[in-house]
Design a protein around this motif. Structure first.
Motif, PDB file in Angstrom:
ATOM      1  N   ALA A 146       0.856  -1.183   0.000  1.00 54.61           N
ATOM      2  CA  ALA A 146       0.000   0.000   0.000  1.00 54.61           C
ATOM      3  C   ALA A 146       0.897   1.238   0.000  1.00 54.61           C
ATOM      4  CB  ALA A 146      -0.917  -0.017   1.227  1.00 54.61           C
ATOM      5  N   PRO A 147       0.334   2.409  -0.299  1.00 54.47           N
ATOM      6  CA  PRO A 147       1.148   3.628  -0.341  1.00 54.47           C
ATOM      7  C   PRO A 147       1.766   3.968   1.012  1.00 54.47           C
ATOM      8  CG  PRO A 147      -0.929   3.969  -1.495  1.00 54.47           C
ATOM      9  CD  PRO A 147      -1.047   2.650  -0.778  1.00 54.47           C
ATOM     10  N   ARG A 195       3.725   7.243   3.266  1.00 55.87           N
ATOM     11  CA  ARG A 195       3.763   8.703   3.377  1.00 55.87           C
ATOM     12  C   ARG A 195       4.942   9.086   4.276  1.00 55.87           C
ATOM     13  NH1 ARG A 195      -0.388  12.387   2.355  1.00 55.87           N
ATOM     14  NH2 ARG A 195      -1.756  10.589   1.960  1.00 55.87           N
ATOM     15  N   THR A 236       4.645   5.240  -8.085  1.00 56.06           N
ATOM     16  CA  THR A 236       4.124   6.602  -8.235  1.00 56.06           C
ATOM     17  C   THR A 236       4.577   7.428  -7.037  1.00 56.06           C
ATOM     18  OG1 THR A 236       2.179   5.793  -9.416  1.00 56.06           O
ATOM     19  CG2 THR A 236       2.057   8.015  -8.488  1.00 56.06           C
ATOM     20  N   ASP A 292       3.464   5.221  -3.977  1.00 57.80           N
ATOM     21  CA  ASP A 292       2.543   4.101  -4.208  1.00 57.80           C
ATOM     22  C   ASP A 292       3.265   3.025  -5.019  1.00 57.80           C
ATOM     23  OD1 ASP A 292       0.563   2.321  -4.834  1.00 57.80           O
ATOM     24  OD2 ASP A 292      -0.864   3.807  -5.572  1.00 57.80           O
ATOM     25  N   SER A 346       2.179  -0.031  -5.869  1.00 59.53           N
ATOM     26  CA  SER A 346       1.263  -1.098  -6.259  1.00 59.53           C
ATOM     27  C   SER A 346       1.548  -1.637  -7.657  1.00 59.53           C
ATOM     28  CB  SER A 346      -0.185  -0.600  -6.178  1.00 59.53           C
ATOM     29  OG  SER A 346      -0.374   0.547  -6.992  1.00 59.53           O
ATOM     30  N   GLY A 401       1.962  -0.192   3.879  1.00 58.51           N
ATOM     31  CA  GLY A 401       2.617   1.098   3.772  1.00 58.51           C
ATOM     32  C   GLY A 401       2.884   1.670   5.151  1.00 58.51           C
TER      33      GLY A 401
END
Length: 442
Positions: free
Chosen positions: A39-40, A42, A65, A78, A80, A230
């Motif tokens: 998962a993304p 941060r 990304t 990201d 994925s 993530g």
């Protein structure tokens, strides 16, 4: 070429406030860790430095990304759609950073293969990459060395293993951590590096779902998991940049408030700074460093792995030691060629003599190997402006400090190398009252 030169008009104390953001020695590694997630992720408090841009480019080449988040200095990554990158595109990053080798483990987990081109970085002594490949082989990777780089494959899932480092290397410890978290079984790493940036990377991986324990004897145990998520994380501040500005304040007789600096990770430096004669004041937002007036004191100093005096603190502080009364002794035990930068300080009027012997009691790998790794600094000496060519990141910032402390105008060549680890350093210099400028093209 004049676009990589900075004119420094010295002789004026620097004074004012600057801010440090996330640590250069953590942020790019935390970005690599995002590759492991499903998962993304941060990441906050990210500095705008070249190493970050290099890793961002490498992640994007592999299908990650990457975009800016809601607050300044925030990146959202990201992973994925991780995919194989073009060898030519990866090779475009060769020579600009050593960090690409840390992508090996995550890419082997995600894709089953990886490519690593020739690697760059600062020329301050041996940083052999062979050990990274030896580690990956222990996990079960196959490595094919070709003219354009190393091709790695993992026919089966990587497996945990027992590894003992001959020296508590930060890069090797990072390699093991980033590979072990998704490997099958338990990985035991002994004689590991335990720098604050390593601890912060472990925090990042634990947030993702990793199982990692750290013992008091430098042993790290990682129990592999099948899947990682993530993370959301604020990077710890850059203690190495903070110390560089502290040394600049001391060498120029000035005062700098470093907003974002943290006492806990800098305790060893702060003790040494005080012994030399510098003053500092800690508050909840940062640390103010200043020269209180009067003579500075000569000291005996040895670099060491954390919690010792960090090798990256040494070069900037040596410039300040040229202004201390008496003989200071510096024993560099981490990088065998890190004292080479002192020849330029002697050119400017410093009195620094290098020795092959160990001038200190810390166990050292270099004593019988003919490296000039100890120094005697005699001071105080008046520094004069000179033409300087930056040799490496910390040495480069040290030349900036010397130029600021010197009488006259110095030309500092290769200045853009400093962008690898110091965010907006020219703007910060100007905000502190330093008189610096790029030469005109005429």
């Amino acid at each position: 070429m004049t676009d990589d030169v900075l004119l420094v008009h010295g002789g004026t104390p620097i004074s004012g406030e600057i801010r440090v953001r996330g640590a250069k020695n953590l942020v790019p590694k935390a970005m690599v860790a995002a590759l492991l997630g499903s998962a993304p992720s941060r990441l906050r408090n990210v500095p705008d430095i070249r190493d970050v841009r290099v890793v961002r480019g490498l992640l994007q080449l592999h299908g990650v990304t990457v975009h800016s988040g809601e607050e300044p200095g925030e990146l959202v990554m990201d992973p994925s759609r991780v995919e194989r990158a073009n060898v030519t595109d990866i090779d475009a990053h060769a020579g600009s950073s050593r960090i690409p080798i840390l992508l090996c483990g995550p890419l082997l987990h995600r894709l089953g293969h990886a490519f690593i081109p020739g690697l760059g970085g600062c020329d301050i002594g041996g940083r052999p990459v062979d050990f990274h490949f030896d580690v990956l082989r222990k996990f079960g990777a196959t490595i094919d060395k070709r003219e354009d780089g190393q091709y790695l494959t993992a026919p089966q899932r990587l497996r945990g293993c027992k590894i003992r480092l001959p020296y508590p290397s930060v890069g090797s410890t990072e390699q093991v951590l980033l590979t072990a978290v998704l490997a099958e079984g338990v990985t035991e790493l002994s004689n590991a590096a335990v720098e604050p940036e390593i601890e912060d990377l472990i925090c990042v991986l634990q947030k993702m779902g990793a199982i990692i324990s750290v013992d008091t004897d430098r042993t790290i145990r990682v129990t592999g998991v099948d899947r990682l998520n993530g993370y959301t994380h604020r990077a710890l501040p850059d203690r190495l940049e903070a110390a560089s500005w502290a040394s600049a304040a001391l060498a120029t007789g000035g005062s700098v408030y470093v907003r974002g600096a943290s006492q806990r990770e800098m305790m060893t430096f702060l003790n040494t700074f005080r012994k030399v004669g510098g003053e500092f004041e800690v508050d909840e937002d940062g640390i103010r460093f200043w020269h209180p007036g009067g003579p500075l004191k000569a000291i005996a100093l040895e670099t060491d792995v954390h919690p010792g005096f960090q090798t990256d603190w040494q070069q900037p502080l040596v410039v300040a030691l040229t202004q201390a009364s008496g003989l200071s002794i510096v024993h560099e035990t981490v990088y065998e060629s890190r004292l080479g930068f002192t020849s330029a300080l002697n050119q400017m009027g410093g009195h620094i003599q290098l020795y092959r012997e160990c001038l200190g009691g810390t166990p050292c790998r270099f004593g019988q190997r003919n490296f000039l790794h100890s120094a005697v600094v005699s001071g105080p000496t008046k520094l004069e402006a000179a033409d300087l060519v930056i040799p490496d990141l910390r040495g480069g910032f040290s030349y900036l400090i010397a130029a600021l402390a010197a009488q006259g105008t110095s030309r500092v060549h290769g200045i853009d190398l400093i962008n690898r680890g110091y965010e907006n350093f020219e703007e910060k210099l100007v905000s502190l009252g330093a008189r610096v400028e790029r030469p005109s093209a005429s």
